[in-house]
Design a protein around this motif. Structure first.
Motif, short mmCIF file in Angstrom:
data_model
loop_
_atom_site.label_atom_id
_atom_site.label_comp_id
_atom_site.label_asym_id
_atom_site.label_seq_id
_atom_site.Cartn_x
_atom_site.Cartn_y
_atom_site.Cartn_z
N ASN A 6 -12.33 -1.47 -1.46
CA ASN A 6 -11.65 -2.25 0.01
C ASN A 6 -12.78 -1.12 1.11
O ASN A 6 -12.86 -0.32 1.62
CB ASN A 6 -10.07 -1.55 0.20
N GLU A 7 -12.57 -2.68 2.09
CA GLU A 7 -12.95 -2.41 3.38
C GLU A 7 -14.14 -1.66 3.03
O GLU A 7 -13.91 -0.62 3.40
CB GLU A 7 -12.05 -1.68 4.57
N GLY A 58 -5.68 -1.98 0.13
CA GLY A 58 -5.68 -0.46 1.59
C GLY A 58 -7.17 0.47 1.21
O GLY A 58 -7.12 0.69 0.00
N CYS A 59 -7.08 1.63 2.78
CA CYS A 59 -8.05 2.46 2.60
C CYS A 59 -7.22 3.66 1.33
O CYS A 59 -8.14 4.67 1.21
CB CYS A 59 -7.58 3.46 4.02
N TRP A 68 -1.00 -6.61 14.34
CA TRP A 68 -1.12 -5.38 14.45
C TRP A 68 -0.58 -4.32 15.78
O TRP A 68 -0.88 -5.24 16.90
CB TRP A 68 -1.82 -5.01 13.49
N GLN A 116 1.70 -5.94 5.50
CA GLN A 116 2.08 -5.75 4.70
C GLN A 116 3.51 -6.49 3.79
O GLN A 116 4.44 -6.66 4.73
CB GLN A 116 1.42 -4.46 4.40
N TYR A 160 -6.88 -9.53 11.18
CA TYR A 160 -5.44 -8.73 11.83
C TYR A 160 -5.61 -8.50 13.46
O TYR A 160 -6.60 -9.72 14.09
CB TYR A 160 -5.37 -6.64 11.95
N TRP A 191 -2.49 7.94 5.46
CA TRP A 191 -1.83 7.48 6.02
C TRP A 191 -0.75 8.60 6.38
O TRP A 191 0.44 9.16 5.40
CB TRP A 191 -1.29 6.14 5.50
N GLU A 250 -6.17 -9.16 3.25
CA GLU A 250 -5.12 -8.53 4.54
C GLU A 250 -5.30 -9.18 5.80
O GLU A 250 -6.20 -9.73 6.14
CB GLU A 250 -5.57 -7.72 5.26
N GLU A 265 1.17 -0.97 0.09
CA GLU A 265 0.13 0.37 -0.13
C GLU A 265 0.81 1.41 0.29
O GLU A 265 2.14 1.22 0.45
CB GLU A 265 -0.83 -0.25 1.36
O1 AHR Z 1 -3.23 -2.37 6.42
C1 AHR Z 1 -3.36 -1.14 7.28
C2 AHR Z 1 -4.30 -0.91 6.18
O2 AHR Z 1 -5.57 -1.95 6.65
C3 AHR Z 1 -5.44 -0.86 5.70
O3 AHR Z 1 -5.17 -0.03 4.66
C4 AHR Z 1 -7.02 -1.02 5.34
O4 AHR Z 1 -7.68 -1.89 4.19
C5 AHR Z 1 -7.06 -1.70 7.00
O5 AHR Z 1 -7.81 -1.54 7.56
#
Ligand code: AHR
Length: 516
Positions: A196-197, A94-95, A324, A369, A265, A120, A320, A48
């Protein structure tokens, strides 16, 4: 569990000869009952625009004179990832994907618009790494690109034009634009994520609303991949949001869908994640508890999919997953840079065993990632690069790529912590196209070694070798000063008697055995 005479004899012999206690731990591998293939795409990665994943991680720019590169992509990274045999790479988020406008990232670099990375760190990027750079990099890696299209803040037309730009072979506005940008042949990108999400950073949608949006978007996804076929992935559930999967499977016709995503996660608590290296045993136990939840998540999402898709046309794509933790002290909290220890090796080994064992439905997954972000396989610091324990597990396990999954049954001791316990052992097995069997075993117990009898049925073994990843402390990790503290070593901790292997796994270790 039933034991046949041969097993009883050889087990008794092992106990007698080696003084081994095999009381609790037993694996049976049915080598003649394999049916499903472990898709190599289970071993996919994720890149990402986040922190130093792309800029500084993969890409250092064509004009960099300090760090060796090929068209701006770090050569050390290319070499390391090629050894992993990365099957696919997800990009640009990702976001971030739902903020990304691909046309800002093509053409002469000096003319490219900037983008503020709102999710980010709020940093301004110069868009010097865009579609051409990513797809060319995938060719260098011999990895399939997996493009995540912007649904949250994009348009149907923007996505349709992106597909035309990368996949159309004939004369068309976007194919012509691609040629102007120096690329004659299309890349024939097969894997496409539709947002995504969508339940969160991708637009805060309900599953009902997203299902309709998904149907609208895929209606305009032209397939120019010829015989390859487009592989369309719907934005999936977060962990145990089973309703999300249920609604998508109910509302989206099967012919419009190849994969449904799932994100999970391993995190202790979103407001108190705990450190990546200086963690306690309690925090280790909690993370392993979250990681092992993957078994239940995959089973239950699969059960829902089975209801609507009994013939398993649609795949579960865990695009994903990973651990974390808190960012490394002193680093930008928006960059999600964390170290990677033996705890992460346990997380990776057990999760990949779960995916292998569910390979009839899980056909693709992406560790989050690849570089410098979350559970990375590679960390970089300017010109320095290190490989993490997770990298080594992924590499040890790449023997399972596209191999025939062999069904296993497992009886295991517990790993106890206080009043709680988890299964100490995890296992999966496969047979490659040369008939070579590989068995991956993980012992997550923080203190006790485990001896396990592995009864191999339906396959005569003549020769065994093994590799192990272990270290003295769970918190051990590779650093830029000491990059090789954790490295796979030859493993000799097994004995074979009458097709039953007695394997002794040290505390928190990952072992891969090869049996010919
Ligand atoms: O991997 C980091 C973030 O986690 C991604 O951007 C998102 O899809 C998830 O919430």
């Amino acid at each position: 569990m039933h034991m046949n005479n041969r097993s009883i004899f050889s087990t008794a012999l092992l106990i007698f000869t080696f003084g081994i206690s095999l009381a609790q731990n037993r694996v049976v591998i049915n080598a003649d009952l394999g049916r499903d293939t472990i898709s190599r795409h289970i071993y996919g990665h994720f890149s990402e625009h986040l922190g130093r994943c792309i800029y500084g991680g993969f890409y250092v720019g064509e004009n960099n004179t300090k760090i060796p590169h090929q068209k701006g992509v770090r050569k050390d990274v290319l070499t390391a990832l090629k050894e992993l045999k990365v099957p696919n790479l997800r990009w640009p988020g990702g976001c971030f994907a739902d903020t990304y406008h691909w046309k800002d990232g093509i053409g002469p670099k000096a003319d490219r618009a900037t983008i503020v990375n709102t999710w980010w760190g709020g940093v301004t990027e110069d868009n010097s790494f865009g579609t051409n750079e990513f797809l060319d990099m995938c060719e260098m890696l011999e990895a399939e690109p997996y493009l995540s299209a912007n649904v949250g803040s994009g348009t149907v037309q923007e996505m349709a034009e992106w597909i035309q730009y990368v996949n159309h072979d004939g004369v068309s506005p976007m194919a012509d634009l691609r040629r102007e940008n120096g690329r004659e042949k299309p890349w024939s990108v097969k894997y496409w994520g539709v947002g995504n999400e969508a339940w969160g950073c991708g637009g805060n949608m309900t599953p009902e609303y997203y299902s309709d949006i998904y149907r609208q978007y895929v209606t305009f996804m032209a397939d120019w991949t010829k015989s390859r076929g487009m592989y369309r992935i719907a934005s999936g559930a977060s962990s145990d949001d089973y309703n999300w999967t249920e609604v998508l499977m109910k509302n989206i016709p099967l012919k419009m869908l190849e994969g449904v995503a799932l994100h999970h996660y391993s995190v202790i608590d979103w407001s108190a994640k705990g450190p990546a290296t200086a963690f306690s045993e309690k925090q280790y136990f909690e993370i392993m508890d979250r990681a092992l939840e993957m078994e239940e998540l995959v089973t239950r999402h699969t059960n829902i999919m089975d209801k609507y898709d009994p013939h398993k046309r649609v795949d579960l794509v865990v695009d994903e997953w990973g651990g974390w933790y808190d960012v490394e002290p002193g680093t930008n909290p928006g960059f999600l840079y964390q170290q990677n220890t033996m705890r992460d090796a346990m997380l990776a080994g057990t999760t990949l065993n779960i995916f292998n064992n569910h390979c009839d439905r899980v056909k693709m997954a992406n560790l989050a990632q690849a570089i410098n972000v979350l559970q990375a396989v590679i960390l970089t610091d300017e010109e320095k690069m290190i490989l993490t324990p997770t990298y080594h597990v992924m590499k040890m396990y790449n023997v399972h790529h596209d191999a025939l999954m062999l069904p296993v049954s497992l009886e295991t001791d517990d790993y106890r912590f206080g009043d709680n316990n988890l299964p100490a052992l995890s296992v999966s097995a496969s047979s490659d196209n040369m008939g070579v069997m590989h068995i991956s075993l993980v012992n997550i117990d923080a203190h006790q070694s485990k001896t396990v009898s592995v009864d191999i049925r339906g396959h005569n073994i003549n020769r065994e070798t093994g590799q192990i990843l272990k270290s003295d402390k769970l918190q051990d990790h590779n650093t830029f000063e000491n990059p090789d503290l954790i490295n796979p070593q030859d493993f000799k901790g097994f004995k074979m008697m009458e097709n039953v292997l007695a394997v002794t796994l040290p505390p928190f270790s990952v072992v891969v055995l090869e049996c010919n």
